[in-house]
Design an enzyme around this catalytic site. Structure first.
Site, PDB file in Angstrom:
ATOM      1  N   VAL A   1      10.229 -26.365   0.865  1.00 39.32           N
ATOM      2  CA  VAL A   1      11.443 -26.743   0.884  1.00 39.32           C
ATOM      3  C   VAL A   1      12.448 -26.239   0.143  1.00 39.32           C
ATOM      4  CG1 VAL A   1      10.925 -29.314   1.827  1.00 39.32           C
ATOM      5  CG2 VAL A   1      10.999 -28.837  -0.697  1.00 39.32           C
TER       6      VAL A   1
ATOM      7  N   LEU B   1       5.192 -26.486  -0.804  1.00 34.45           N
ATOM      8  CA  LEU B   1       5.576 -27.610   0.048  1.00 34.45           C
ATOM      9  C   LEU B   1       6.461 -27.037   1.279  1.00 34.45           C
ATOM     10  CD1 LEU B   1       5.849 -30.702   0.505  1.00 34.45           C
ATOM     11  CD2 LEU B   1       7.673 -30.626  -1.170  1.00 34.45           C
TER      12      LEU B   1
ATOM     13  N   HIS C   1       6.745 -11.392 -21.027  1.00 38.34           N
ATOM     14  CA  HIS C   1       7.687 -10.363 -21.376  1.00 38.34           C
ATOM     15  C   HIS C   1       7.345  -9.610 -22.774  1.00 38.34           C
ATOM     16  CE1 HIS C   1       9.442 -13.531 -24.044  1.00 38.34           C
ATOM     17  NE2 HIS C   1       9.792 -12.753 -24.782  1.00 38.34           N
TER      18      HIS C   1
ATOM     19  N   ASP D   1       6.339 -16.891 -17.548  1.00 42.22           N
ATOM     20  CA  ASP D   1       6.357 -16.117 -18.781  1.00 42.22           C
ATOM     21  C   ASP D   1       5.179 -16.413 -19.725  1.00 42.22           C
ATOM     22  OD1 ASP D   1       7.548 -14.181 -20.146  1.00 42.22           O
ATOM     23  OD2 ASP D   1       8.511 -15.413 -21.624  1.00 42.22           O
TER      24      ASP D   1
ATOM     25  N   ASN E   1       8.712 -13.945 -32.649  1.00 39.95           N
ATOM     26  CA  ASN E   1       7.865 -15.236 -32.748  1.00 39.95           C
ATOM     27  C   ASN E   1       7.459 -15.506 -31.200  1.00 39.95           C
ATOM     28  OD1 ASN E   1       9.672 -16.539 -35.216  1.00 39.95           O
ATOM     29  ND2 ASN E   1       7.501 -17.321 -35.137  1.00 39.95           N
ATOM     30  N   SER E   2       7.949 -14.681 -30.358  1.00 47.71           N
ATOM     31  CA  SER E   2       7.696 -15.001 -28.837  1.00 47.71           C
ATOM     32  C   SER E   2       6.134 -14.708 -28.591  1.00 47.71           C
ATOM     33  CB  SER E   2       8.539 -13.693 -28.102  1.00 47.71           C
ATOM     34  OG  SER E   2       8.556 -14.061 -26.784  1.00 47.71           O
TER      35      SER E   2
END
Length: 497
Positions: free
Chosen positions: A304, A302, A143, A173, A246-247
């Protein structure tokens, strides 16, 4: 008195580590009895221990900070974001502040039936990243560099570079970008599986543009999921101060190794309140390695649809405790169907490892390479059965990509989302996460929070089904049946192809 209490607390916990040079009281060699130091000696020793831990943090900061970078993402010309409207549907205020990321803010700030999103010009997105190779590969959050026009990277020494995107993975992300440079300082990854609650954690980043900020805390929890931040969640929770900016930065252990990638915070005000989340290093490294080598991530499949187990379901299916994941649907032609898995099977273990949560199982399967054989332990009609399954590659998301080109982001509707929207838990549909302003979807009136019920007159209840429908509609306009509350309408998304 307070100082002495602090010293005693520290000396009985952190400073018993041999890494910090603590030594136990000495014994008399003739009697074997521990000799107590005088009070002044003890106080001196405690002060030395405080200095020692301070030097430990300083050493980590000095060694790691040069490998942390400041990122500025200037979106493409004309790129717009949808302003988050007021909360009109009786929800509590969303506590998850995704570092001023409109995508996540819109996830919970849903418009009412009568409201339409108000477009506004996007400002530059600013965040953090860290160098993982001497030749300029940089890790950050998806992001932070999403919808990038031009990306500027500033090193710790002030040098500035223009970066290019190597690979993006919105499902976790994570993103990898690269600058043209050599002999750069870089960080190495530690083992997030070895973390213990209470271990030190150190965050380095650029909160509010304040570059090279270092904060310290502890590991508050592990395995946080169902936060609805990304598709695959297994977050480390920390109380190290993390704020907007800080991301994408590193969360470090006391050895200076990356144990997580800082991603989100819980906040009512947009600032730090002591709860931050980081992607664990083991998950991050698997994704990052693939992005660097292939530019994309290959995941195990898988086939499901799963539902979390609560106490009532555990009792109903005769489980000895609350654990596992309930199969609510099996995709036709999938590895699960071929192996004999059925609706209402409860998967309680894979390869001998207990399934602690639905998210843990999804993450484990997704990290498996196609062709991997996994033995699933399931509860069926009160009996344990072991079923071997060979996972395949998750189907190509051509449909999702086509929809994204039209400005729509979607995800499967989960029981948790249904609860937040006030819908029945068995509601079928695909949840609209975000809509890009100025896109064909926005022009057609699609808004975040709607449910897609049908595509080109075919009912859909999962992203997989949507993919199958849209694969056959390349280059054509797309007819959507969408709902919001009790209102159902049809919209046409015009293709640019």
């Amino acid at each position: 008195m307070m100082k002495r209490l602090l010293c005693v607390l520290l000396s009985t916990s952190v400073f018993s580590s041999p890494m910090l040079g603590y030594s136990a009281p000495k014994k008399d060699s003739s009697t074997g009895i521990c000799l107590a130091a005088s009070q002044s000696d003890r106080e001196l020793s405690q002060e030395d221990l405080l200095k020692e831990v301070s030097r430990g943090f300083s050493k980590v900061a000095a060694q790691a900070t040069p490998g942390v970078v400041y990122i500025e993402n200037f979106p493409k010309t004309g790129s717009q974001a949808i302003a988050s409207p007021g909360n009109k549907r009786g929800f509590q205020e969303n506590p998850f502040d995704y570092f001023n990321d409109e995508f996540f803010n819109r996830f919970f700030g849903l418009p009412s039936h009568r409201e339409q999103p108000r477009p506004q010009q996007r400002d530059a997105v600013r965040g953090t990243g860290f160098i993982v190779s001497e030749d300029g590969y940089v890790v950050t959050n998806h992001h932070v560099v999403e919808d990038a026009g031009k990306i500027h990277v500033t090193l710790h020494d002030g040098q500035k570079y223009t970066a290019k995107i190597i690979g993006l993975d919105p499902k976790t992300d994570l993103a990898v970008i690269k600058i043209q440079a050599k002999n750069l300082p870089f960080l190495t990854f530690g083992n997030s599986d070895q973390l213990q609650i209470g271990d030190w954690s150190i965050a380095i980043g650029n909160p509010f543009g304040l570059q090279a900020t270092v904060t310290v805390g502890v590991i508050s929890a592990k395995g946080r999921n169902q936060l609805h931040i990304v598709d695959f969640e297994d977050f480390i929770q920390t109380d190290a101060a993390i704020n907007p900016g800080n991301s994408g930065g590193p969360l470090l252990n006391i050895d200076g190794q990356v144990i997580g990638v800082n991603t989100a915070i819980v906040s009512g005000s947009g600032g730090y309140i002591g709860i931050g989340f980081a992607i664990p290093s083991l998950m991050a490294k698997r994704v990052i390695d693939q992005l660097i080598s292939d530019g994309q991530v290959t995941r195990g499949f898988l086939g499901v649809t799963l539902q979390p187990i609560d106490s009532e379901l555990a009792a109903c299916y005769k489980l000895e405790k609350v654990y596992g994941a309930l199969i609510t649907d099996v995709v036709k032609g999938s590895p699960a169907e071929k192996a004999g898995l059925r609706q209402e099977d409860v998967i309680v273990a894979y390869n001998g490892k207990e399934v602690e949560s639905l998210s843990a199982l999804r993450n484990a399967i997704s990290l498996m390479m196609p062709g991997t054989r996994v033995v699933l332990k399931v509860v069926r009609e009160g009996k344990f059965i072991e079923i071997p399954v060979t996972v395949t590659q998750i189907p190509a998301e051509d449909g999702v990509s086509a929809l994204q080109k039209m400005g729509v982001r979607v995800q499967n509707l989960t029981p948790e989302i249904c609860k937040k929207l006030g819908l029945a838990s068995d509601t079928r549909g695909i949840f609209v996460v975000s809509v890009e302003a100025g896109s064909p979807a926005a022009s057609a009136g699609v808004v975040p929070g709607q449910l897609i019920l049908a595509v080109n007159r075919q009912r859909v209840s999962s992203v997989e089904e949507l993919n199958q429908v849209l694969k056959n509609a390349k280059g054509e306009n797309v007819l959507l049946m969408v709902s919001q509350g009790e209102v159902i309408r049809f919209v046409v998304l015009k293709s640019d192809e």
